[in-house]
Design an enzyme around this catalytic site. Structure first.
Site, PDB file in Angstrom:
ATOM      1  N   ASP A  88     -57.517   6.502 -40.784  1.00  0.00           N
ATOM      2  CA  ASP A  88     -58.041   5.695 -40.214  1.00  0.00           C
ATOM      3  C   ASP A  88     -59.208   4.895 -40.433  1.00  0.00           C
ATOM      4  O   ASP A  88     -60.593   4.214 -38.893  1.00  0.00           O
ATOM      5  CB  ASP A  88     -57.164   5.745 -38.433  1.00  0.00           C
ATOM      6  CG  ASP A  88     -56.116   5.558 -38.566  1.00  0.00           C
ATOM      7  OD1 ASP A  88     -54.790   5.297 -38.986  1.00  0.00           O
ATOM      8  OD2 ASP A  88     -56.166   7.110 -37.834  1.00  0.00           O
TER       9      ASP A  88
ATOM     10  N   LYS B 197     -60.526   2.526 -44.813  1.00  0.00           N
ATOM     11  CA  LYS B 197     -59.772   2.954 -46.604  1.00  0.00           C
ATOM     12  C   LYS B 197     -58.830   1.916 -46.684  1.00  0.00           C
ATOM     13  O   LYS B 197     -59.257   1.220 -48.402  1.00  0.00           O
ATOM     14  CB  LYS B 197     -58.963   4.561 -46.450  1.00  0.00           C
ATOM     15  CG  LYS B 197     -59.268   5.537 -46.180  1.00  0.00           C
ATOM     16  CD  LYS B 197     -58.693   6.849 -46.203  1.00  0.00           C
ATOM     17  CE  LYS B 197     -57.355   6.833 -45.703  1.00  0.00           C
ATOM     18  NZ  LYS B 197     -57.788   6.899 -44.145  1.00  0.00           N
TER      19      LYS B 197
ATOM     20  N   GLY C 217     -50.707   4.325 -42.666  1.00  0.00           N
ATOM     21  CA  GLY C 217     -50.266   2.871 -42.301  1.00  0.00           C
ATOM     22  C   GLY C 217     -51.123   1.820 -42.352  1.00  0.00           C
ATOM     23  O   GLY C 217     -52.584   2.764 -42.043  1.00  0.00           O
ATOM     24  N   HIS C 218     -50.612   0.721 -43.329  1.00  0.00           N
ATOM     25  CA  HIS C 218     -51.984  -0.523 -43.278  1.00  0.00           C
ATOM     26  C   HIS C 218     -51.631  -1.004 -43.745  1.00  0.00           C
ATOM     27  O   HIS C 218     -50.481  -2.241 -43.707  1.00  0.00           O
ATOM     28  CB  HIS C 218     -52.716   0.187 -44.456  1.00  0.00           C
ATOM     29  CG  HIS C 218     -52.188   0.640 -45.706  1.00  0.00           C
ATOM     30  ND1 HIS C 218     -51.867   2.285 -46.470  1.00  0.00           N
ATOM     31  CD2 HIS C 218     -51.284   0.035 -47.043  1.00  0.00           C
ATOM     32  CE1 HIS C 218     -50.850   2.342 -47.391  1.00  0.00           C
ATOM     33  NE2 HIS C 218     -50.179   1.037 -47.489  1.00  0.00           N
TER      34      HIS C 218
ATOM     35  N   GLN D 251     -54.571   8.895 -44.590  1.00  0.00           N
ATOM     36  CA  GLN D 251     -55.291  10.483 -43.969  1.00  0.00           C
ATOM     37  C   GLN D 251     -56.610  11.004 -44.453  1.00  0.00           C
ATOM     38  O   GLN D 251     -57.512   9.306 -44.952  1.00  0.00           O
ATOM     39  CB  GLN D 251     -54.206  11.847 -43.584  1.00  0.00           C
ATOM     40  CG  GLN D 251     -53.195  11.526 -43.039  1.00  0.00           C
ATOM     41  CD  GLN D 251     -52.212  10.609 -44.089  1.00  0.00           C
ATOM     42  OE1 GLN D 251     -51.803  11.570 -46.088  1.00  0.00           O
ATOM     43  NE2 GLN D 251     -51.354  10.101 -43.688  1.00  0.00           N
TER      44      GLN D 251
HETATM   45  P1  IMP Z   1     -47.855  14.141 -40.190  1.00  0.00           P
HETATM   46  O1  IMP Z   1     -48.504  13.813 -41.308  1.00  0.00           O
HETATM   47  O2  IMP Z   1     -46.719  13.423 -39.386  1.00  0.00           O
HETATM   48  O3  IMP Z   1     -47.690  15.649 -40.231  1.00  0.00           O
HETATM   49  O4  IMP Z   1     -48.700  14.608 -38.688  1.00  0.00           O
HETATM   50  C1  IMP Z   1     -50.035  15.692 -39.262  1.00  0.00           C
HETATM   51  C2  IMP Z   1     -51.374  15.012 -38.345  1.00  0.00           C
HETATM   52  O5  IMP Z   1     -51.337  13.908 -38.937  1.00  0.00           O
HETATM   53  C3  IMP Z   1     -51.285  14.276 -36.298  1.00  0.00           C
HETATM   54  O6  IMP Z   1     -51.979  14.917 -35.754  1.00  0.00           O
HETATM   55  C4  IMP Z   1     -51.041  13.313 -36.864  1.00  0.00           C
HETATM   56  O7  IMP Z   1     -51.339  12.360 -35.997  1.00  0.00           O
HETATM   57  C5  IMP Z   1     -51.642  12.874 -38.683  1.00  0.00           C
HETATM   58  N1  IMP Z   1     -51.711  12.074 -38.711  1.00  0.00           N
HETATM   59  C6  IMP Z   1     -50.998  11.798 -40.415  1.00  0.00           C
HETATM   60  N2  IMP Z   1     -51.157  10.644 -40.500  1.00  0.00           N
HETATM   61  C7  IMP Z   1     -51.924  10.095 -40.202  1.00  0.00           C
HETATM   62  C8  IMP Z   1     -52.459   8.452 -40.270  1.00  0.00           C
HETATM   63  O8  IMP Z   1     -52.935   8.073 -41.318  1.00  0.00           O
HETATM   64  N3  IMP Z   1     -53.971   8.658 -39.336  1.00  0.00           N
HETATM   65  C9  IMP Z   1     -54.228   9.428 -38.995  1.00  0.00           C
HETATM   66  N4  IMP Z   1     -53.533  10.304 -38.244  1.00  0.00           N
HETATM   67  C10 IMP Z   1     -52.739  10.969 -38.950  1.00  0.00           C
END
Ligand code: IMP
Length: 458
Positions: A12, A15, A39-40, A232
């Site tokens: 977040d 990017k 998410g974008h 991420q």
């Molecule tokens: P997962 O990717 O859904 O398995 O989540 C694992 C960790 O990564 C969690 O703490 C999520 O909140 C974090 N996370 C996953 N995708 C994002 C993103 O796009 N932005 C910020 N945090 C993310």
């Protein structure tokens, strides 16, 4: 020529805006890891598009590639593509045959495992999209790949092997009644076969699958510019992040090579741009040494972290920056910029340039702080320790900068760097000097024209 975009913090960082800006000069935009957990929001010709899987460049007529390092939920992919088509676009998206498929049971298992962990307060706070369980199956050599969907015999064989194991895990280990699920077919071999064979047919009919490395190498041989788009961020990288509060892939620059099938030399021979938000946010659990304001909403706090100090300031920044998850809507935790984190990220990915975003959000504050170093067990440290438990014990030594006044984002972006308030420039120059990396771009607002562009990497 390649440009790799890497989140330097916890995701977040903005990017999407930078991919959008520099992606103008790219012909192909390839994602190399993650899935529909990202998410974008892209604004194109006055229309807003929210995407979690389709690379944003695909909206602007670029070829979008989901590399082999991605995990692909075909339901999400086709929902996004169909929506874009209904809105009059014709996105060209290719999917690596080597990418792994998120199947309905992965989402169910992601949910149950988080629930079980939450009983002891150990949940990761995942996005619930089945990301971890899919990468687990990839590493466990029992995954289903996109290429498998094209071959009926292989698909059936894979499902017949893995689905009974998953059903047993759900029923016998977790005590789940699978007939009671929202998606009762999630553990049914025949139903899964029907649905995912149909996905394979659509992939074939629309000629969407590629050998990603060969495809990208061919594009570069034709003189095309390729952008590698990380999702991420560094601190939720499975290897270089704060394990276990991480996602299950490698957002750092090495992932761009492994996750697309080009050599590390190709990635390292191009530009690697670290995206930095001018402060920090985090969704999900884990330490945050510069955290302001402690727990918000349903976001679990990290046991050893204690409450943040300044709830009002955290609230102010959260509201000014619209700091709520794009995928989940969860309020994000907020902290000051953390330099030990950024030094770590710069070393791991070898940034050649930075984009520093959201300086507008901090405008109007009397003072702005940064975590300059940490103290751990009486010792000063410039970079992050390797274990999360040690990181949780780090105390940030803050440096205070004078705040800067509010300014007009579009006019400042137009006028260029010199038009930024002096104190904002001092902040930018501190970051550049500490990381020994120039800021190529400075984000001063959410809009497309609201970035000061000092360097165009392509
Ligand atoms: P997962 O990717 O859904 O398995 O989540 C694992 C960790 O990564 C969690 O703490 C999520 O909140 C974090 N996370 C996953 N995708 C994002 C993103 O796009 N932005 C910020 N945090 C993310």
């Amino acid at each position: 020529m390649t440009v790799t975009i890497v989140g330097s913090q916890l995701g977040d960082e903005g990017k999407g805006g930078i991919v959008d800006l520099y992606g103008d000069d790219a012909d192909v935009v390839a994602r190399y890891q993650g899935g529909d957990n990202a998410g974008h929001t892209v604004v194109h010709e006055g229309e807003e598009y929210k995407l979690s899987l389709v690379p944003s460049g695909a909206i602007r007529g670029k070829v979008g590639v989901l590399g082999n390092g991605c995990v692909v939920n075909p339901r999400t992919l086709f929902d996004e593509l169909d929506t874009l088509q209904e809105r009059g676009l014709d996105p060209d998206v290719r999917v690596a045959e080597r990418a792994h498929v998120i199947l309905p049971y992965h989402r169910v298992l992601d949910g149950i495992e988080e629930e079980v962990k939450s009983e002891s307060g150990d949940e990761v706070g995942t996005t619930g999209r089945g990301i971890g369980p899919t990468y687990e199956d990839k590493a466990g050599r029992r995954g289903v790949r996109v290429g498998d969907l094209l071959d009926p015999d292989v698909l059936r064989e894979r499902l017949e092997y893995v689905v009974p194991q998953k059903r047993a895990l759900a029923e016998d280990v977790y005590g789940l009644d699978v007939s009671d699920l929202e998606d009762p077919d999630a553990f049914d071999v025949d139903a899964l076969y029907e649905e995912f064979r149909e996905v394979g047919r659509r992939f074939e009919a629309e000629d969407m699958t590629v050998n990603a490395g060969a495809f990208l190498t061919g594009a570069m041989a034709d003189g095309q510019n390729v952008m590698f788009e990380g999702a991420q961020g560094t601190i939720i990288d499975i290897d270089h992040g704060n394990y276990p509060y991480v996602t299950s892939s490698n957002p750092t620059a090495g992932g761009a090579a492994v996750g697309t099938g080009v050599s590390p030399g190709v990635v390292g021979g191009g530009e690697v741009i670290g995206i930095v938000k001018g402060y920090l946010t985090r969704v999900g659990s884990g330490p945050l040494p510069t955290e302001l304001g402690g727990v918000v909403g349903d976001t679990p706090d990290y046991d050893e972290q204690g409450e943040g100090e300044d709830e009002d300031l955290a609230h102010y920044i959260r509201e000014e920056g619209g700091e709520y998850g794009t995928v989940t809507g969860r309020p994000r935790r907020v902290g000051w910029l953390d330099m030990p984190m950024l030094r770590h990220a710069t070393r791991v990915s070898g940034f050649t340039g930075l984009a520093i975003n959201h300086l507008d959000v901090l405008a109007g504050l009397d003072e702005v702080k940064v975590g300059h170093t940490y103290t751990l067990d009486g010792e000063e440290r410039e970079s992050m320790p390797a274990t999360t438990e040690q990181w949780a014990r780090c105390e940030a030594t803050l440096r205070t900068f004078d705040g800067w006044e509010e300014f007009d984002p579009a006019a400042t972006a137009e006028a260029g760097y010199e038009a930024l308030p002096e104190n904002a420039k001092a902040y930018v120059e501190y970051v550049e000097s500490e990381l020994d990396t120039p800021a190529y771009a400075i984000g001063v607002g959410p809009g497309r024209g609201e970035t000061i562009v000092r360097e165009r990497p392509f």
